[in-house]
Design a protein around this motif. Structure first.
Motif, PDB file in Angstrom:
ATOM      1  N   MET A   1       3.220   0.146   8.124  1.00  0.00           N
ATOM      2  CA  MET A   1       4.240  -0.294   7.181  1.00  0.00           C
ATOM      3  C   MET A   1       4.947  -1.505   7.791  1.00  0.00           C
ATOM      4  O   MET A   1       5.503  -1.424   8.874  1.00  0.00           O
ATOM      5  N   ASP A   2       4.902  -2.652   7.091  1.00  0.00           N
ATOM      6  CA  ASP A   2       5.521  -3.837   7.688  1.00  0.00           C
ATOM      7  C   ASP A   2       7.036  -3.813   7.508  1.00  0.00           C
ATOM      8  O   ASP A   2       7.604  -2.965   6.821  1.00  0.00           O
ATOM      9  N   GLY A   3       7.693  -4.769   8.170  1.00  0.00           N
ATOM     10  CA  GLY A   3       9.149  -4.802   8.162  1.00  0.00           C
ATOM     11  C   GLY A   3       9.759  -4.975   6.794  1.00  0.00           C
ATOM     12  O   GLY A   3      10.844  -4.435   6.514  1.00  0.00           O
ATOM     13  N   ILE A   4       9.082  -5.713   5.915  1.00  0.00           N
ATOM     14  CA  ILE A   4       9.600  -5.909   4.558  1.00  0.00           C
ATOM     15  C   ILE A   4       9.652  -4.573   3.815  1.00  0.00           C
ATOM     16  O   ILE A   4      10.651  -4.247   3.154  1.00  0.00           O
ATOM     17  N   GLU A   5       8.587  -3.772   3.932  1.00  0.00           N
ATOM     18  CA  GLU A   5       8.550  -2.464   3.272  1.00  0.00           C
ATOM     19  C   GLU A   5       9.598  -1.522   3.854  1.00  0.00           C
ATOM     20  O   GLU A   5      10.243  -0.760   3.136  1.00  0.00           O
ATOM     21  N   ILE A   6       9.772  -1.584   5.172  1.00  0.00           N
ATOM     22  CA  ILE A   6      10.800  -0.749   5.807  1.00  0.00           C
ATOM     23  C   ILE A   6      12.176  -1.126   5.283  1.00  0.00           C
ATOM     24  O   ILE A   6      12.994  -0.264   4.938  1.00  0.00           O
ATOM     25  N   LEU A   7      12.434  -2.431   5.201  1.00  0.00           N
ATOM     26  CA  LEU A   7      13.729  -2.907   4.709  1.00  0.00           C
ATOM     27  C   LEU A   7      13.961  -2.476   3.264  1.00  0.00           C
ATOM     28  O   LEU A   7      15.069  -2.064   2.900  1.00  0.00           O
ATOM     29  N   LYS A   8      12.910  -2.544   2.443  1.00  0.00           N
ATOM     30  CA  LYS A   8      13.035  -2.095   1.052  1.00  0.00           C
ATOM     31  C   LYS A   8      13.399  -0.620   0.985  1.00  0.00           C
ATOM     32  O   LYS A   8      14.256  -0.200   0.201  1.00  0.00           O
ATOM     33  N   LYS A   9      12.743   0.206   1.809  1.00  0.00           N
ATOM     34  CA  LYS A   9      13.015   1.650   1.797  1.00  0.00           C
ATOM     35  C   LYS A   9      14.417   1.955   2.317  1.00  0.00           C
ATOM     36  O   LYS A   9      15.074   2.888   1.846  1.00  0.00           O
ATOM     37  N   ILE A  10      14.864   1.183   3.289  1.00  0.00           N
ATOM     38  CA  ILE A  10      16.233   1.363   3.785  1.00  0.00           C
ATOM     39  C   ILE A  10      17.227   1.139   2.652  1.00  0.00           C
ATOM     40  O   ILE A  10      18.188   1.897   2.473  1.00  0.00           O
ATOM     41  N   ARG A  11      16.997   0.111   1.847  1.00  0.00           N
ATOM     42  CA  ARG A  11      17.889  -0.191   0.725  1.00  0.00           C
ATOM     43  C   ARG A  11      17.741   0.847  -0.400  1.00  0.00           C
ATOM     44  O   ARG A  11      18.735   1.287  -0.978  1.00  0.00           O
ATOM     45  N   GLU A  12      16.494   1.243  -0.684  1.00  0.00           N
ATOM     46  CA  GLU A  12      16.264   2.232  -1.740  1.00  0.00           C
ATOM     47  C   GLU A  12      16.907   3.577  -1.416  1.00  0.00           C
ATOM     48  O   GLU A  12      17.412   4.275  -2.296  1.00  0.00           O
ATOM     49  N   GLN A  13      16.894   3.940  -0.131  1.00  0.00           N
ATOM     50  CA  GLN A  13      17.452   5.219   0.301  1.00  0.00           C
ATOM     51  C   GLN A  13      18.950   5.129   0.614  1.00  0.00           C
ATOM     52  O   GLN A  13      19.556   6.103   1.069  1.00  0.00           O
ATOM     53  N   ASN A  14      19.529   3.953   0.357  1.00  0.00           N
ATOM     54  CA  ASN A  14      20.967   3.739   0.578  1.00  0.00           C
ATOM     55  C   ASN A  14      21.399   4.099   2.002  1.00  0.00           C
ATOM     56  O   ASN A  14      22.463   4.705   2.205  1.00  0.00           O
TER      57      ASN A  14
ATOM     58  N   MET B   1      16.019 -12.280   2.875  1.00  0.00           N
ATOM     59  CA  MET B   1      17.366 -12.675   2.483  1.00  0.00           C
ATOM     60  C   MET B   1      17.791 -11.959   1.202  1.00  0.00           C
ATOM     61  O   MET B   1      18.944 -11.540   1.068  1.00  0.00           O
ATOM     62  N   ASN B   2      16.857 -11.813   0.264  1.00  0.00           N
ATOM     63  CA  ASN B   2      17.164 -11.107  -0.984  1.00  0.00           C
ATOM     64  C   ASN B   2      17.460  -9.631  -0.746  1.00  0.00           C
ATOM     65  O   ASN B   2      18.179  -8.990  -1.530  1.00  0.00           O
ATOM     66  N   LEU B   3      16.896  -9.080   0.318  1.00  0.00           N
ATOM     67  CA  LEU B   3      17.124  -7.676   0.643  1.00  0.00           C
ATOM     68  C   LEU B   3      18.342  -7.499   1.553  1.00  0.00           C
ATOM     69  O   LEU B   3      18.686  -6.376   1.905  1.00  0.00           O
TER      70      LEU B   3
END
Length: 233
Positions: A61-74, A95-97
């Motif tokens: 899982m790359d860093g972008i996907e990890i960052l997305k999940k961090i945001r999705e899971q609040n 930057m968008n994340l």
């Protein structure tokens, strides 16, 4: 206040250097280190962390996907993205994340400290009691980069930096000057002989200079015996 930091990096050597960089700032401590995104998300689920230093390119899982999940899971945590990628697409995605800073490998210790200071300034402004005024909001949005620009953060970061135990500024400058005047690969033994220092002392300084990316290191296997470590700027 001590901020807890999670290092997410699949390269053990880079992870170790990042941990050492965090340790240079007394306001931060390393809470953990993970080699992949799955372990990082599991760690964040059960541990309170203030900041994640996150690499982009990792297995599973790359860093972008990890960052997305961090945001999705609040998950309430700030992120500094670290990557060898310098393309605008990756930068725009991160930057968008919402990241505090974006560091391109290889980066210097001083630049890493600036990223930590940007996080600290933003966090302090957000934690400020009462109603936010325009100055506080500007500080939060800019990460503390105001009229003084990044240089003011660099100055604040450098004030926190101190040489590690056993490293003397005068000796360090002498060794750095030697390499500035000798651009070819140098062995530790050669440096010690030329400067009149013990090999133990020189190796200690060479290791430090490699850690802060001021020297490159390679191994010479063609010695007919034990491999020899070589160094250059």
């Amino acid at each position: 206040m001590s901020y807890k930091v999670l290092i997410v990096e699949d390269d053990p050597m880079v992870a170790m250097i990042n941990e050492q960089y965090v340790g240079k700032n007394s306001d931060f401590t390393v809470a953990g280190s993970c080699r992949n995104g799955k372990d990082a998300l599991e760690f964040l689920a059960s541990n309170k962390v203030d900041l994640v230093v996150l690499d982009v390119y990792m297995p599973y899982m790359d860093g972008i996907e990890i960052l997305k999940k961090i945001r999705e899971q609040n998950i309430s945590v700030e992120v500094i993205m670290v990557t060898a990628a310098n393309d605008t697409t990756t930068l725009e995605q991160t930057m968008n994340l919402g990241v505090v800073d974006y560091l391109i490998k290889p980066f210097a210790l001083e630049r890493f400290q600036i990223a930590l200071e940007k996080f600290a300034v933003k966090t302090a402004a957000l934690n400020k009691a009462g109603t936010l005024d325009q100055s506080s909001i500007d500080s939060i949005i800019s990460g503390g980069v105001g009229a003084g620009g990044v240089s003011s953060l660099a100055q604040a970061a450098n004030q926190k930096l101190s040489l590690p135990k056993g490293i003397q500024e005068k000796t360090l400058e002498t060794i750095k000057e030697y390499f500035a005047q000798n651009s070819s690969w140098q062995s530790g033994d050669a440096v010690a002989q030329k400067l009149g220092l013990s090999i133990v002392t020189v190796r200690h300084y060479l290791t430090y200079l490699v850690e802060i990316h001021e020297l490159k290191v390679d191994i010479n296997y063609e010695t007919g015996g034990r491999p020899c470590m070589l160094y250059r700027i």
